[in-house]
Design an enzyme around this catalytic site. Structure first.
Site, PDB file in Angstrom:
ATOM      1  N   ARG A  38       0.980  -1.063   0.125  1.00 50.51           N
ATOM      2  CA  ARG A  38       0.042  -0.005  -0.081  1.00 50.51           C
ATOM      3  C   ARG A  38       0.736   1.283  -0.190  1.00 50.51           C
ATOM      4  O   ARG A  38       2.012   1.167   0.715  1.00 50.51           O
ATOM      5  CB  ARG A  38      -0.807  -0.053   1.180  1.00 50.51           C
ATOM      6  CG  ARG A  38      -2.008  -0.793   1.261  1.00 50.51           C
ATOM      7  CD  ARG A  38      -3.094  -0.602   0.186  1.00 50.51           C
ATOM      8  NE  ARG A  38      -4.215  -1.221   0.283  1.00 50.51           N
ATOM      9  CZ  ARG A  38      -4.518  -2.257  -0.440  1.00 50.51           C
ATOM     10  NH1 ARG A  38      -3.606  -2.892  -1.102  1.00 50.51           N
ATOM     11  NH2 ARG A  38      -5.633  -3.030   0.059  1.00 50.51           N
ATOM     12  N   HIS A  83      -2.201  -0.509  -9.905  1.00 50.36           N
ATOM     13  CA  HIS A  83      -2.558  -1.451  -8.904  1.00 50.36           C
ATOM     14  C   HIS A  83      -3.262  -2.595  -9.412  1.00 50.36           C
ATOM     15  O   HIS A  83      -4.618  -3.035  -9.130  1.00 50.36           O
ATOM     16  CB  HIS A  83      -3.549  -0.470  -7.901  1.00 50.36           C
ATOM     17  CG  HIS A  83      -3.872  -1.119  -6.703  1.00 50.36           C
ATOM     18  ND1 HIS A  83      -4.298  -0.691  -5.661  1.00 50.36           N
ATOM     19  CD2 HIS A  83      -3.823  -2.651  -6.333  1.00 50.36           C
ATOM     20  CE1 HIS A  83      -4.493  -1.440  -4.358  1.00 50.36           C
ATOM     21  NE2 HIS A  83      -4.152  -2.663  -4.864  1.00 50.36           N
ATOM     22  N   GLU A 105      -4.461   7.227  -5.194  1.00 51.92           N
ATOM     23  CA  GLU A 105      -4.881   6.536  -6.808  1.00 51.92           C
ATOM     24  C   GLU A 105      -6.231   6.602  -6.893  1.00 51.92           C
ATOM     25  O   GLU A 105      -7.206   6.299  -5.938  1.00 51.92           O
ATOM     26  CB  GLU A 105      -4.383   5.012  -6.629  1.00 51.92           C
ATOM     27  CG  GLU A 105      -4.866   4.104  -5.666  1.00 51.92           C
ATOM     28  CD  GLU A 105      -4.102   3.007  -5.355  1.00 51.92           C
ATOM     29  OE1 GLU A 105      -3.039   2.713  -5.358  1.00 51.92           O
ATOM     30  OE2 GLU A 105      -4.913   1.955  -5.312  1.00 51.92           O
TER      31      GLU A 105
HETATM   32  C1  8YV Z   1      -7.412  -4.942  -4.865  1.00 50.33           C
HETATM   33  C2  8YV Z   1      -5.480  -5.369  -3.258  1.00 50.33           C
HETATM   34  O1  8YV Z   1      -8.312  -5.189  -4.040  1.00 50.33           O
HETATM   35  O2  8YV Z   1      -5.665  -7.353  -2.391  1.00 50.33           O
HETATM   36  C3  8YV Z   1      -5.385  -6.209  -2.229  1.00 50.33           C
HETATM   37  O3  8YV Z   1      -5.463  -5.778  -0.898  1.00 50.33           O
HETATM   38  O4  8YV Z   1      -5.249  -4.197  -2.985  1.00 50.33           O
HETATM   39  C4  8YV Z   1      -6.057  -5.769  -4.691  1.00 50.33           C
HETATM   40  O5  8YV Z   1      -6.364  -6.983  -4.853  1.00 50.33           O
HETATM   41  C5  8YV Z   1      -7.808  -5.224  -6.332  1.00 50.33           C
HETATM   42  O6  8YV Z   1      -7.191  -4.039  -6.988  1.00 50.33           O
HETATM   43  C6  8YV Z   1      -9.252  -5.278  -6.613  1.00 50.33           C
HETATM   44  O7  8YV Z   1      -9.734  -4.013  -6.448  1.00 50.33           O
END
Ligand code: 8YV
Length: 315
Positions: free
Chosen positions: A234, A281, A263
Site C-alpha cells: 500500500r 494497482h 490512486e
Molecule cells: C485490490 C488489493 O483489492 O488485495 C488487495 O489488498 O489491493 C487488490 O487485490 C484489487 O485491486 C481489487 O480491487
C-alpha cells in the site's frame, strides 16, 4: 425468505455480477450520483457490504447502515475498512488472502526485472527507430546474484523470496521478529539497516497505522542512488513525498510501484520521472485470481447469512 440486502461499493468483473445478484439484493453504491442521499435512504436495510481492498468502508458508511452485520473485502488488504468502527458494533470482516499471493509476488518480481533491465525504454528504442539510428541500447543493471531485501515476510513476501532464490539472489528480510520459515534468508530487524544492505527493497507489509511511512527518508537514503524500491503493498507504507524528492534528486536510484497515495489520481511528479516504473494497482489482476477473489467474497457472505463459519475472517 427474501435475499439479504447488500451494498456493493465498487464494480466487479462481469462474471461476478450475476452470481452476486442471484444470491443477494444488491444496491450499487458506485452507480449513484448522490451517494450520501442514497446511503441515507438505503442504509437501514443493508445487512452486508461487498467492497474492494482499496475502497474499503469508512465509519460514515458503516454508521449509515445500522443493521450491518458483515463487510466482505475483495482483496487481502483491509486497511481501508474502519476496523475500530466494526469492532465497536460487532460487525464481521472478511478478506481474500492466499488466492492472490502468487500473482502479487509474480508482479513484484516482474517489476524488478522490467525496471532493472530497462525493458520499457528498450521497447521504445525498437519502436521509435533508435535501434537502427543509434545502435545498441544503453546497458542496464543485472538482477541475478544481487542482494534483495523484503520488508514484511508474510505470505506475499515469502513468495517473492521464493522466486528471488531462483535468481540466486542474497535475501534478507525485516519483520517484527524472526520467521521460522525464512530458511536461507538473513533477518535484519531495522528497516534502515536492511535498506543499506540491499540493491532491491520489496515492500510487502500489510498496511496499518503502525506501518504508515515505515519507508521514510532514512530508509530511502539508505537504499541509495544505486538502489531500487518495489512496492506491491500500500502507498501508505511509504513516505511518498520523501520518495519523490529522492527520485528527483537521484538520492534513490529507481522505483517500481503498483500503488499510490490518492490512486488512481497519482501525484503528477511521478509522471515526469524516467527512473520509475508505474503500474495501475493490478498485482492481483489476473483472470484466474480475480475469479477466485470474487468467489471468496460471495462465499464469505453466503456463509455468514446461512450461519456457517466464515472462510477467511479478519474480525
Ligand atoms: C485490490 C488489493 O483489492 O488485495 C488487495 O489488498 O489491493 C487488490 O487485490 C484489487 O485491486 C481489487 O480491487
Amino acid at each position: 425468505m427474501s435475499n439479504p440486502e447488500i451494498l456493493q461499493v465498487g464494480p466487479y468483473p462481469q462474471w461476478d455480477e450475476e452470481p452476486l445478484n442471484a444470491a443477494f439484493a444488491v444496491h450499487r453504491y458506485f452507480d449513484m450520483a448522490d451517494k450520501p442521499a442514497f446511503l441515507a435512504k438505503i442504509g437501514p436495510s443493508i445487512r452486508g457490504i461487498a467492497t474492494r481492498g482499496e475502497l474499503g468502508a469508512n465509519r460514515a458508511m458503516i454508521e449509515a447502515c445500522p443493521h450491518l452485520e458483515i463487510i466482505s473485502v475483495y482483496g487481502v488488504g483491509y486497511d481501508a475498512v474502519d476496523l475500530v468502527a466494526c469492532q465497536e458494533k460487532g460487525i464481521r470482516v472478511t478478506n481474500t488472502p492466499d488466492v492472490l499471493t502468487n500473482d502479487v509476488a509474480d508482479l513484484g518480481v516482474a517489476m524488478m526485472l522490467c525496471q532493472s533491465r530497462g525493458m520499457i525504454g528498450a521497447e521504445g528504442w525498437v519502436k521509435d527507430g533508435s535501434w537502427s539510428a543509434k545502435g545498441l541500447y544503453p546497458l542496464k543493471r543485472r538482477v541475478w546474484g544481487r542482494r534483495a531485501g523484503i520488508l514484511g515476510l508474510g505470505r506475499i513476501g515469502f513468495e517473492v523470496a521464493k522466486r528471488l532464490k531462483g535468481f540466486d539472489m542474497e535475501i534478507s528480510y525485516s519483520d517484527v521478529g524472526v520467521k521460522s520459515y525464512a530458511e536461507g534468508m538473513s533477518f535484519v530487524s531495522d528497516p534502515v539497516e536492511l535498506a543499506r544492505d540491499v540493491d532491491f527493497l520489496f515492500v510487502t507489509l500489510a498496511a496499518s497505522a503502525e506501518t504508515r511511512h515505515i519507508v521514510g527518508r532514512d530508509v530511502i537514503a539508505a537504499l541509495g542512488p544505486e538502489g531500487m524500491l518495489i512496492n506491491i503493498s500500500r502507498a501508505s507504507n511509504i513516505d511518498e513525498e520523501a520518495l519523490l524528492d529522492a527520485l528527483e534528486s537521484g538520492a534513490l536510484g529507481s522505483a517500481a510501484l503498483d500503488v499510490f497515495e490518492g490512486e488512481p489520481k497519482l501525484n503528477s511528479r511521478f509522471l515526469a520521472l524516467d527512473n520509475v516504473l508505474l503500474q495501475p494497482h493490478h498485482a492481483s489482476g489476473t483472470i484466474e485470481t480475480r475469479k477466485a477473489m470474487g468467489k471468496l467474497v460471495r462465499d464469505n457472505l453466503e456463509a455468514h447469512f446461512s450461519g456457517a463459519p466464515l472462510l477467511t475472517p479478519v474480525l
